[in-house]
Design a protein around this motif. Structure first.
Motif, PDB file in Angstrom:
ATOM      1  N   ARG A 127       0.825  -1.208   0.000  1.00 10.24           N
ATOM      2  CA  ARG A 127       0.000   0.000   0.000  1.00 10.24           C
ATOM      3  C   ARG A 127       0.858   1.256   0.000  1.00 10.24           C
ATOM      4  O   ARG A 127       0.602   2.212  -0.741  1.00 10.24           O
ATOM      5  CB  ARG A 127      -0.918   0.008   1.228  1.00 10.24           C
ATOM      6  CG  ARG A 127      -1.897   1.170   1.252  1.00 10.24           C
ATOM      7  CD  ARG A 127      -2.564   1.317   2.608  1.00 10.24           C
ATOM      8  NE  ARG A 127      -1.630   1.677   3.655  1.00 10.24           N
ATOM      9  CZ  ARG A 127      -1.134   2.913   3.813  1.00 10.24           C
ATOM     10  NH1 ARG A 127      -1.490   3.889   2.986  1.00 10.24           N
ATOM     11  NH2 ARG A 127      -0.293   3.164   4.796  1.00 10.24           N
ATOM     12  N   ILE A 128       1.907   1.259   0.833  1.00  2.13           N
ATOM     13  CA  ILE A 128       2.793   2.419   0.898  1.00  2.13           C
ATOM     14  C   ILE A 128       3.571   2.574  -0.413  1.00  2.13           C
ATOM     15  O   ILE A 128       3.771   3.686  -0.905  1.00  2.13           O
ATOM     16  CB  ILE A 128       3.760   2.274   2.086  1.00  2.13           C
ATOM     17  CG1 ILE A 128       2.978   2.347   3.407  1.00  2.13           C
ATOM     18  CG2 ILE A 128       4.837   3.352   2.052  1.00  2.13           C
ATOM     19  CD1 ILE A 128       3.808   2.038   4.633  1.00  2.13           C
ATOM     20  N   ALA A 129       3.985   1.458  -0.993  1.00  2.00           N
ATOM     21  CA  ALA A 129       4.806   1.498  -2.209  1.00  2.00           C
ATOM     22  C   ALA A 129       4.064   2.061  -3.413  1.00  2.00           C
ATOM     23  O   ALA A 129       4.670   2.696  -4.278  1.00  2.00           O
ATOM     24  CB  ALA A 129       5.337   0.098  -2.521  1.00  2.00           C
ATOM     25  N   VAL A 130       2.757   1.813  -3.492  1.00  2.00           N
ATOM     26  CA  VAL A 130       2.007   2.277  -4.673  1.00  2.00           C
ATOM     27  C   VAL A 130       1.582   3.736  -4.548  1.00  2.00           C
ATOM     28  O   VAL A 130       1.109   4.323  -5.536  1.00  2.00           O
ATOM     29  CB  VAL A 130       0.757   1.394  -4.923  1.00  2.00           C
ATOM     30  CG1 VAL A 130       1.149  -0.058  -5.138  1.00  2.00           C
ATOM     31  CG2 VAL A 130      -0.251   1.516  -3.784  1.00  2.00           C
ATOM     32  N   GLU A 131       1.755   4.321  -3.377  1.00  2.00           N
ATOM     33  CA  GLU A 131       1.376   5.725  -3.201  1.00  2.00           C
ATOM     34  C   GLU A 131       2.254   6.639  -4.047  1.00  2.00           C
ATOM     35  O   GLU A 131       3.362   6.269  -4.442  1.00  2.00           O
ATOM     36  CB  GLU A 131       1.485   6.121  -1.730  1.00  2.00           C
ATOM     37  CG  GLU A 131       0.440   5.465  -0.828  1.00  2.00           C
ATOM     38  CD  GLU A 131       0.611   5.868   0.629  1.00  2.00           C
ATOM     39  OE1 GLU A 131       1.703   6.368   0.977  1.00  2.00           O
ATOM     40  OE2 GLU A 131      -0.338   5.678   1.403  1.00  2.00           O
ATOM     41  N   HIS A 132       1.747   7.833  -4.307  1.00  2.00           N
ATOM     42  CA  HIS A 132       2.489   8.847  -5.077  1.00  2.00           C
ATOM     43  C   HIS A 132       2.924   8.298  -6.437  1.00  2.00           C
ATOM     44  O   HIS A 132       4.081   8.396  -6.834  1.00  2.00           O
ATOM     45  CB  HIS A 132       3.703   9.340  -4.281  1.00  2.00           C
ATOM     46  CG  HIS A 132       3.358   9.904  -2.940  1.00  2.00           C
ATOM     47  ND1 HIS A 132       2.835  11.162  -2.789  1.00  2.00           N
ATOM     48  CD2 HIS A 132       3.444   9.360  -1.697  1.00  2.00           C
ATOM     49  CE1 HIS A 132       2.622  11.380  -1.488  1.00  2.00           C
ATOM     50  NE2 HIS A 132       2.966  10.303  -0.812  1.00  2.00           N
ATOM     51  N   GLU A 133       1.985   7.678  -7.120  1.00  2.00           N
ATOM     52  CA  GLU A 133       2.190   7.140  -8.471  1.00  2.00           C
ATOM     53  C   GLU A 133       3.231   6.029  -8.505  1.00  2.00           C
ATOM     54  O   GLU A 133       3.899   5.809  -9.525  1.00  2.00           O
ATOM     55  CB  GLU A 133       2.567   8.267  -9.442  1.00  2.00           C
ATOM     56  CG  GLU A 133       1.479   9.345  -9.552  1.00  2.00           C
ATOM     57  CD  GLU A 133       1.851  10.429 -10.547  1.00  2.00           C
ATOM     58  OE1 GLU A 133       2.998  10.435 -11.023  1.00  2.00           O
ATOM     59  OE2 GLU A 133       0.987  11.275 -10.851  1.00  2.00           O
ATOM     60  N   GLY A 134       3.364   5.322  -7.400  1.00  2.00           N
ATOM     61  CA  GLY A 134       4.242   4.163  -7.372  1.00  2.00           C
ATOM     62  C   GLY A 134       5.695   4.506  -7.121  1.00  2.00           C
ATOM     63  O   GLY A 134       6.563   4.165  -7.931  1.00  2.00           O
ATOM     64  N   ARG A 135       5.994   5.123  -5.984  1.00  5.74           N
ATOM     65  CA  ARG A 135       7.392   5.460  -5.708  1.00  5.74           C
ATOM     66  C   ARG A 135       8.147   4.305  -5.067  1.00  5.74           C
ATOM     67  O   ARG A 135       9.356   4.385  -4.844  1.00  5.74           O
ATOM     68  CB  ARG A 135       7.478   6.693  -4.820  1.00  5.74           C
ATOM     69  CG  ARG A 135       6.880   6.550  -3.439  1.00  5.74           C
ATOM     70  CD  ARG A 135       7.028   7.846  -2.670  1.00  5.74           C
ATOM     71  NE  ARG A 135       6.446   7.774  -1.344  1.00  5.74           N
ATOM     72  CZ  ARG A 135       6.503   8.755  -0.452  1.00  5.74           C
ATOM     73  NH1 ARG A 135       7.113   9.881  -0.775  1.00  5.74           N
ATOM     74  NH2 ARG A 135       5.943   8.634   0.737  1.00  5.74           N
ATOM     75  N   GLY A 136       7.453   3.209  -4.774  1.00  8.67           N
ATOM     76  CA  GLY A 136       8.118   2.010  -4.282  1.00  8.67           C
ATOM     77  C   GLY A 136       8.567   2.114  -2.839  1.00  8.67           C
ATOM     78  O   GLY A 136       7.949   2.774  -2.009  1.00  8.67           O
ATOM     79  N   CYS A 137       9.676   1.460  -2.533  1.00 10.85           N
ATOM     80  CA  CYS A 137      10.270   1.426  -1.195  1.00 10.85           C
ATOM     81  C   CYS A 137      11.607   2.143  -1.267  1.00 10.85           C
ATOM     82  O   CYS A 137      12.420   1.856  -2.158  1.00 10.85           O
ATOM     83  CB  CYS A 137      10.448  -0.027  -0.751  1.00 10.85           C
ATOM     84  SG  CYS A 137      11.572  -0.272   0.653  1.00 10.85           S
ATOM     85  N   LEU A 138      11.869   3.053  -0.356  1.00 12.97           N
ATOM     86  CA  LEU A 138      13.105   3.821  -0.402  1.00 12.97           C
ATOM     87  C   LEU A 138      14.329   2.913  -0.338  1.00 12.97           C
ATOM     88  O   LEU A 138      15.313   3.123  -1.060  1.00 12.97           O
ATOM     89  CB  LEU A 138      13.152   4.833   0.740  1.00 12.97           C
ATOM     90  CG  LEU A 138      14.411   5.698   0.809  1.00 12.97           C
ATOM     91  CD1 LEU A 138      14.568   6.536  -0.455  1.00 12.97           C
ATOM     92  CD2 LEU A 138      14.396   6.587   2.043  1.00 12.97           C
ATOM     93  N   ALA A 139      14.286   1.892   0.507  1.00 17.75           N
ATOM     94  CA  ALA A 139      15.442   1.006   0.656  1.00 17.75           C
ATOM     95  C   ALA A 139      15.692   0.209  -0.622  1.00 17.75           C
ATOM     96  O   ALA A 139      16.834   0.084  -1.080  1.00 17.75           O
ATOM     97  CB  ALA A 139      15.228   0.066   1.836  1.00 17.75           C
ATOM     98  N   VAL A 140      14.634  -0.353  -1.194  1.00 17.80           N
ATOM     99  CA  VAL A 140      14.778  -1.118  -2.436  1.00 17.80           C
ATOM    100  C   VAL A 140      15.204  -0.201  -3.577  1.00 17.80           C
ATOM    101  O   VAL A 140      16.055  -0.560  -4.397  1.00 17.80           O
ATOM    102  CB  VAL A 140      13.470  -1.854  -2.779  1.00 17.80           C
ATOM    103  CG1 VAL A 140      13.554  -2.520  -4.148  1.00 17.80           C
ATOM    104  CG2 VAL A 140      13.158  -2.895  -1.703  1.00 17.80           C
TER     105      VAL A 140
END
Length: 226
Positions: A127-140
């Motif tokens: 859910r967090i990763a798909v926010e903001h047009e799919g910005r993903g995970c900062l660490a990944v």
């Protein structure tokens, strides 16, 4: 790194920020022989805002000018507090580790059973990763963009990966003792698989920022617990 170590790191980091605030308020930048007025700012808030910018744009696409404008700081103040862009990026990754990443691991303790706890954690990360047009995970994102050249980024991302694996492995170990999952599974190996699956899922979230399309894949991964 276990969840307990995460919490110790977070407490230490918060103490360091409080101690550092005295020096931040005393920063004085010299321009052309004239001493500028002292610039005061909240380091933790600045790092949090920088984290959001790096998370959305990535390291390379984020310029020092972008950072100073987004944080509302002068370039001299930024350099005095963090050294350079790399220093601020490392601080942003550490902030991500002791906030969002630590919260995700803590949520594992709140599930009624192992399967539901892991399902909730994976779904929330999607859910967090798909926010903001799919910005993903900062660490990944950091691993994909900065490795293998950036050794410091590798250490931070590896610590987060190890903490996730160890936390999930502990949940699975207890679940096996309770008979919730098959005892034939090695908790450490199964946890490593789930973390690897999650990383791939978080990359997919940047390609297909649609939680409804990605969440069914979580159920497929959870079948490994059977």
């Amino acid at each position: 790194m276990t969840l307990a170590k995460y919490e110790l790191f977070s407490a230490t980091a918060q103490l360091g920020r409080r101690q550092g605030s005295f020096f931040e308020h005393a920063i004085q930048i010299r321009y052309g022989g004239d001493m500028a007025r002292t610039r005061e700012f909240d380091t933790e808030a600045a790092v949090s805002r920088a984290m959001e910018l790096f998370w959305t744009r990535g390291y390379e696409a984020t310029t020092v000018r972008d950072l100073t404008q987004h944080l509302g700081l002068g370039q001299g103040s930024l350099y005095a507090a963090f050294g350079d862009k790399d220093g601020l990026y490392r601080a942003a990754l550490e902030h991500y580790r002791v906030t969002l990443a630590a919260d995700a691991l803590r949520s594992l303790q709140e599930g009624a059973d192992a399967r539901s706890a892991i399902r909730t954690m994976l779904a929330e990360r999607v859910r967090i990763a798909v926010e903001h047009e799919g910005r993903g995970c900062l660490a990944v994102n950091a691993a994909c963009e900065r490795l293998p050249q950036d050794a410091s980024t590798r250490r931070v991302v590896r610590d987060m990966q190890d903490a996730s694996r160890d936390a999930i492995a502990e949940v699975l170990r207890v679940a096996a003792e309770r008979g919730e999952i098959a005892a034939r599974h090695d908790p450490h190996t199964l946890a490593a698989f789930l973390v690897t699956f999650l990383h791939g899922l978080l990359v997919s979230a940047k390609i297909t920022p649609d939680a409804r399309a990605l969440e069914p894949l979580v159920e497929v991964a959870l079948a490994a617990l059977d």
